[in-house]
Write a protein that holds these residues in place. Structure first.
Motif, PDB file in Angstrom:
ATOM      1  N   ASN A 338      -4.303  -3.348   7.255  1.00 47.79           N
ATOM      2  CA  ASN A 338      -3.899  -2.177   6.462  1.00 47.79           C
ATOM      3  C   ASN A 338      -4.277  -2.337   4.989  1.00 47.79           C
ATOM      4  O   ASN A 338      -3.790  -1.601   4.136  1.00 47.79           O
ATOM      5  CB  ASN A 338      -2.394  -1.943   6.585  1.00 47.79           C
ATOM      6  CG  ASN A 338      -2.025  -1.354   7.943  1.00 47.79           C
ATOM      7  OD1 ASN A 338      -2.647  -0.395   8.372  1.00 47.79           O
ATOM      8  ND2 ASN A 338      -1.049  -1.943   8.601  1.00 47.79           N
ATOM      9  N   ILE A 340      -5.989  -1.253   2.570  1.00 45.00           N
ATOM     10  CA  ILE A 340      -6.836  -0.169   2.062  1.00 45.00           C
ATOM     11  C   ILE A 340      -6.064   0.571   0.986  1.00 45.00           C
ATOM     12  O   ILE A 340      -4.880   0.838   1.122  1.00 45.00           O
ATOM     13  CB  ILE A 340      -7.297   0.807   3.178  1.00 45.00           C
ATOM     14  CG1 ILE A 340      -8.122   1.949   2.564  1.00 45.00           C
ATOM     15  CG2 ILE A 340      -6.113   1.353   3.997  1.00 45.00           C
ATOM     16  CD1 ILE A 340      -8.918   2.752   3.553  1.00 45.00           C
TER      17      ILE A 340
ATOM     18  N   LEU B 203      -4.202   4.449   1.872  1.00 50.41           N
ATOM     19  CA  LEU B 203      -3.084   3.768   1.226  1.00 50.41           C
ATOM     20  C   LEU B 203      -2.653   2.657   2.185  1.00 50.41           C
ATOM     21  O   LEU B 203      -2.796   2.804   3.394  1.00 50.41           O
ATOM     22  CB  LEU B 203      -1.911   4.737   1.038  1.00 50.41           C
ATOM     23  CG  LEU B 203      -2.073   5.880   0.025  1.00 50.41           C
ATOM     24  CD1 LEU B 203      -0.915   6.854   0.139  1.00 50.41           C
ATOM     25  CD2 LEU B 203      -2.151   5.328  -1.399  1.00 50.41           C
ATOM     26  N   PRO B 204      -2.095   1.580   1.647  1.00 49.85           N
ATOM     27  CA  PRO B 204      -1.812   0.430   2.512  1.00 49.85           C
ATOM     28  C   PRO B 204      -0.638   0.607   3.473  1.00 49.85           C
ATOM     29  O   PRO B 204      -0.502  -0.162   4.414  1.00 49.85           O
ATOM     30  CB  PRO B 204      -1.516  -0.692   1.512  1.00 49.85           C
ATOM     31  CG  PRO B 204      -1.195  -0.027   0.222  1.00 49.85           C
ATOM     32  CD  PRO B 204      -1.890   1.292   0.233  1.00 49.85           C
ATOM     33  N   ASN B 205       0.200   1.605   3.262  1.00 47.61           N
ATOM     34  CA  ASN B 205       1.417   1.681   4.088  1.00 47.61           C
ATOM     35  C   ASN B 205       1.513   2.892   5.004  1.00 47.61           C
ATOM     36  O   ASN B 205       2.469   3.018   5.755  1.00 47.61           O
ATOM     37  CB  ASN B 205       2.660   1.645   3.188  1.00 47.61           C
ATOM     38  CG  ASN B 205       2.631   2.763   2.162  1.00 47.61           C
ATOM     39  OD1 ASN B 205       1.586   3.351   1.903  1.00 47.61           O
ATOM     40  ND2 ASN B 205       3.772   3.071   1.592  1.00 47.61           N
ATOM     41  N   VAL B 206       0.557   3.802   4.949  1.00 55.48           N
ATOM     42  CA  VAL B 206       0.665   5.006   5.783  1.00 55.48           C
ATOM     43  C   VAL B 206      -0.655   5.394   6.451  1.00 55.48           C
ATOM     44  O   VAL B 206      -1.730   5.127   5.934  1.00 55.48           O
ATOM     45  CB  VAL B 206       1.150   6.229   4.949  1.00 55.48           C
ATOM     46  CG1 VAL B 206       2.607   6.096   4.567  1.00 55.48           C
ATOM     47  CG2 VAL B 206       0.281   6.434   3.712  1.00 55.48           C
ATOM     48  N   VAL B 213       2.968   3.084   8.689  1.00 58.03           N
ATOM     49  CA  VAL B 213       2.408   2.092   9.619  1.00 58.03           C
ATOM     50  C   VAL B 213       3.520   1.252  10.245  1.00 58.03           C
ATOM     51  O   VAL B 213       3.354   0.672  11.317  1.00 58.03           O
ATOM     52  CB  VAL B 213       1.367   1.148   8.954  1.00 58.03           C
ATOM     53  CG1 VAL B 213       0.164   1.924   8.459  1.00 58.03           C
ATOM     54  CG2 VAL B 213       1.972   0.316   7.837  1.00 58.03           C
ATOM     55  N   PRO B 234       2.399  -3.502   6.393  1.00 58.29           N
ATOM     56  CA  PRO B 234       1.718  -2.781   5.313  1.00 58.29           C
ATOM     57  C   PRO B 234       0.708  -3.686   4.607  1.00 58.29           C
ATOM     58  O   PRO B 234       0.939  -4.897   4.479  1.00 58.29           O
ATOM     59  CB  PRO B 234       2.853  -2.385   4.363  1.00 58.29           C
ATOM     60  CG  PRO B 234       4.078  -2.390   5.208  1.00 58.29           C
ATOM     61  CD  PRO B 234       3.856  -3.455   6.244  1.00 58.29           C
TER      62      PRO B 234
END
Ligand code: SF4
Ligand code: SF4
Ligand code: SF4
Ligand code: FES
Lengths: 346, 539
Positions: A338, A340, B203-206, B213, B234
């Protein structure tokens, strides 16, 4: 909504909202009344006086300043009106530099349209003309030219700057025959507070304000400005494989027909000779041109070795929705992480 | 936009651009709207012409201040104090919307308690503003409805940016300004598709549409759709990614359409991080300063050379249409990423067009479910747009908030000073800002003329500071921070208040962010590029 008002213009029954001027009611119903200083997005001022009409029972009146009334009977042209209109028109163009062939506005000029309608006597004008065309071309702005020898003093630019842009960079200066549109202290426009939004340039009815390097596009496409988050709708013109123009998309609710300097004049980067045109691969310290096959093979092989938490993607707020979707799908589904993000935080 | 997500359940602009012109009061805080969002600037000026009250709160005397009824040149980093101070005055003087608070908000008592700290004296000391102005601002905002708050990077780019945003939403909640036309809390997005990039889960969490996530059900849905097993952990944020690269934990980066050498806070650190990478792929339309460091550079198509959609700051999904064929061998970004995925043998990347991708997006994203390319032909649509007969949503929260209880949460906030404080060695505060003619990165620098209009990079210094430093207009000065130094020309102007200097970050010749601080907001992880202690000497 209040009740519509019904009036009669040149024998045609016309309906308009209360407060609408006769001129705008006529134009909205495809009845042409000559006009120069009126613009539908700006307040009416009644300076040019070529929009005269006769209202039954009254003296000739400027139609751009007169609101419609119930039962009004309006005539847009008769001998008396045409005569006064002609004189008013002659006064307006006394100092106009009638070099239509070399004017960027040729064939899109409201003065030409007006001249065709009213007709003017060139000999009379030449006899009254001031001896020389006085104003030097102001080419101090990188994106638009000001040629005051073409200016008809309609004041549209002044009102645009005040009412649309919300600035007051330019105004009427001097008096009488010397009157001109200028910047405080009669300086070149580049030394004013002008922010080059170009709103006045798009509204000037004649060739006094024109974009520099104007090229007629061969086709146009509606799209979205690539710069800020306002997301203005723009209509981009192209010719010969290059972007050559950009105007506001009047139907876009985001910008309502307006643009700023970037969306209007800043798209030149697309045509830059410095654009990347081929993949580059670092060999012996230098980036050298490569084919897509070679670049993809190398990346596929390398990224295969960094799956998981040792990999990250930095995506971009300048790319499309679809681009971003594929980027995060790739990062999550193929690279298994994840990690990104993009620079929205900045 | 983590702050709004906590209080309202959604981090986007609550209202639409076209509504701003009809507001009765506008408070523009931490935004130089006329420069960064010119079209919204027109709306603000339109509102003022129609008699709206305008409050401009900004450490710099931005051009919009000229139109303001009340200009508040507060000290950098003191926004929370101002906003909470205003809330206290509004409640004390009974200017709040009691019925709205009862029906639509929660947590009033706790919030009230936290206001105790913010006495007028305290707020005045922290912000450097006269008490009278603070009281007037509170009254002006509360008494003229609807009232719209606009804010931008000036608010979010702080080590306590999340607190700033929460404080703004508190103010709008107690005055009943959320869910009504021409009111709202309106973050102005910097770049053309920031909103879309967030919506898509860059985005790192969604995942897309802010589906977390960490949410088991969401993850299963995407695993099924994508045919892959997905991590529920995340990922790292932008700044954390560069930190991890610096420590050698991240070894490969795929960077698309950005130029961190210019834009990253504490750029020297990021530069080192990028140099440590084992494999670095950069994809852009120009060989910018960052691309020059890459192992492989891929040529991307520009916006004018591809089809797709972009989402503006008012959540409006709009069509981007291809005008030209890409130059040379350049390709659309989605094409390139898919080609890499295919090269690696992945399934599910056999896309032939942006339209195909958009269909996949809407099938997985409830807030986009009703949007189709056909509908977008008629003009943009504002999400949420859950079904094909839904007209889109110009105003959020008209009936309830997207929080678990459906109520807007009033949040207590403690005042915390900025991380990078001034001292004897670094007596001035530096803030960064944006120039109308330039834009975040390199794009505008390749458009002939914009560079000319912008007049190059300057550090703006107040006349009083300039005199103390013996610096004259146009002098070359050296600027030192705790993290780096650079040389730049000085411009003496009252736009900067005493004790504060300002620089923009557009030019490679002068990478402002070499100076700025990377102290992070603990929740949003936004680096503090807006406040940095510096020293200026004549070079
Ligand atoms: S370009 Fe814009 S700012 Fe400049 S004079 Fe015209 S309207 Fe005013
Ligand atoms: S420059 Fe154009 S818009 Fe301005 S007064 Fe002259 S003719 Fe009218
Ligand atoms: S034209 Fe100007 S205001 Fe509109 S989106 Fe482009 S950059 Fe923003
Ligand atoms: S259009 Fe009516 S006076 Fe100019």
């Amino acid at each position: 909504m209040s009740e519509l008002i019904t009036l009669n213009i040149d024998g045609v029954e016309v309906k308009a909202a209360p407060g609408t001027t006769i001129l705008r009611a006529a134009l909205a119903n495809d009845i042409y009344i000559p006009h120069l200083c009126d613009h539908k997005e700006l307040t009416s001022v009644g300076i040019c006086r070529v929009c005269l009409v006769e209202i039954e029972g009254r003296r000739p009146t400027v139609s751009c300043m007169t609101p419609v009334e119930e039962g009004m009977v309006v005539t847009t042209s008769n001998e008396e009106l045409d005569q006064i209109r002609k004189v008013n028109m002659e006064l307006l163009v006394l100092n106009h530099d009638y070099d239509c062939q070399n004017c960027a506005k040729n064939s899109k000029c409201q003065l030409q349209e007006l001249t065709r309608y009213v007709g003017i006597d060139e000999n009379r004008i030449n006899a009254m003309r001031a001896p020389e065309l006085a104003s030097p071309l102001d080419d101090s702005n990188p994106y638009y030219l000001r040629d005051l020898n073409k200016c008809v003093l309609c004041g549209i630019c002044v009102r645009t700057c005040e009412e649309i842009q919300g600035d007051e960079c330019i105004d009427f200066t001097f008096r009488g025959i010397e009157t001109k549109i200028g910047v405080l202290g009669d300086k070149p426009i580049a030394e004013s507070t002008c922010v080059t939004c170009g709103e006045c340039v798009t509204r000037c009815p004649v060739g006094a304000l024109v974009p520099r390097h104007a090229v007629e596009p061969t086709y146009e496409v509606d799209t979205v400005c690539p710069f800020c988050g306002c997301g203005c709708g723009i209509t981009v013109g192209a010719r010969g494989g290059k972007v050559v123009s950009s105007v506001a998309d009047p139907d876009s609710p985001a910008n309502n027909g307006s643009l700023c300097v970037k969306g209007r004049f800043g798209l030149g980067f697309v045509n830059s000779p410095d654009r990347l045109t081929t993949p580059l691969i670092r060999k012996d310290g230098d980036l050298v041109e490569a084919s897509w096959e070679e670049a993809l093979a190398l990346i596929g092989d390398k990224l295969g070795q960094y799956k998981g938490e040792q990999f990250a993607t930095i995506a971009s707020a300048k790319c499309t929705v679809e681009d971003n979707y594929v980027m995060q799908k790739f990062t999550r589904a193929v690279m298994g992480t994840n990690n990104i993000d993009h620079c929205a935080r900045l | 936009m983590a702050g709004l997500a906590t209080t309202l359940g959604s981090g986007a602009m609550t209202n639409s651009i076209a509504e701003i012109g009809d507001a009765a009061c506008i408070m523009a805080i931490g935004t130089s709207t006329t420069e960064a969002h010119p079209i919204i600037g027109y709306q603000v000026k339109k509102a003022v012409r129609q008699g709206a009250k305008l409050i401009v709160a900004n450490p710099q005397e931005v051009p919009l201040a000229r139109f303001a009824d009340l200009f508040l040149p507060l000290k950098p980093g003191s926004d929370v104090a101002l906003l909470m101070g205003m809330a206290r005055i509004i409640l004390e003087e009974g200017l709040h919307d009691q019925q709205y608070i009862e029906e639509r908000c929660e947590n009033l008592d706790q919030f009230k308690q936290s206001l105790e700290e913010y006495t007028l004296q305290f707020v005045s000391d922290i912000t450097g503003l006269p008490g009278e102005d603070i009281v007037n601002a509170a009254r002006m905002y509360a008494e003229n409805n609807p009232s719209s708050i606009l804010y931008c990077m000036g608010i979010t780019q702080h080590s306590h940016g999340t607190d700033n945003v929460i404080a703004i939403s508190n103010l709008a909640l107690i005055t009943g300004n959320l869910g009504r036309t021409s009111g709202g809390v309106n973050p102005l997005r910097g770049q053309n598709n920031v909103q879309g990039a967030c919506d898509m889960g860059s985005l790192p969490n969604v995942f897309t549409g802010y589906q977390k996530v960490t949410d088991e059900a969401a993850r299963q849905k995407f695993e099924k759709a994508w045919g892959a097993s997905l991590s529920g952990e995340p990922g790292l944020t932008h700044t954390e990614i560069f930190d991890a690269a610096h420590r050698g934990e991240i070894k490969a980066i795929y960077l698309i359409g950005e130029n961190p050498v210019l834009t990253e806070a504490n750029a020297a650190h990021s530069l080192e991080a990028m140099k440590k990478l084992e494999f670095f792929v950069v994809q852009d339309i120009f060989l910018n300063e960052t691309a020059a460091l890459a192992d492989v550079v891929l040529p991307a198509a520009s916006f004018a050379e591809k089809n797709g959609t972009a989402v503006n700051t008012e959540r409006r999904v709009q069509r981007v249409r291809k005008v030209l064929d890409p130059v040379g061998d350049a390709k659309p970004d989605w094409w390139i990423v898919s080609a890499i995925a295919n090269e690696m043998g992945a399934e599910g990347f056999a896309y032939n067009s942006a339209a195909e991708i958009f269909k996949e997006i809407t099938s997985l994203t409830p807030s986009y479910a009703g949007i189709t390319y056909e509908r977008l032909e008629e003009g943009g649509l504002q999400w949420p747009c859950p079904t094909e007969d839904h007209p889109g949503t110009p105003i959020l929260h008209t009936e309830k908030f997207n929080t678990p209880s459906g109520k807007g949460k009033l949040m207590p906030i403690k005042y915390r000073p900025s991380e990078d404080c001034c001292d004897f060695d670094f007596p001035l505060i530096l803030t960064t800002e944006r120039n109308l003619y330039q834009f975040h990165s390199t794009m505008t620098r390749y458009s002939e003329g914009l560079d000319e209009l912008s007049g190059g990079e300057h550090i703006m210094i107040n006349p009083a500071d300039a005199e103390k430093l013996g610096v004259a207009d146009g002098d070359l000065v050296e600027v030192n921070s705790r993290r780096g130094k650079l040389q730049v020309k000085a411009k003496i102007t009252r736009r900067s208040q005493e004790g504060v200097a300002s620089l923009s970050f557009h030019f490679a010749e002068c990478p402002t962010n070499l100076l700025t601080s990377a102290a992070l907001d603990p929740v949003a992880k936004t680096p503090e590029t807006k406040v940095c202690a510096i020293r200026i000497n004549k070079a």
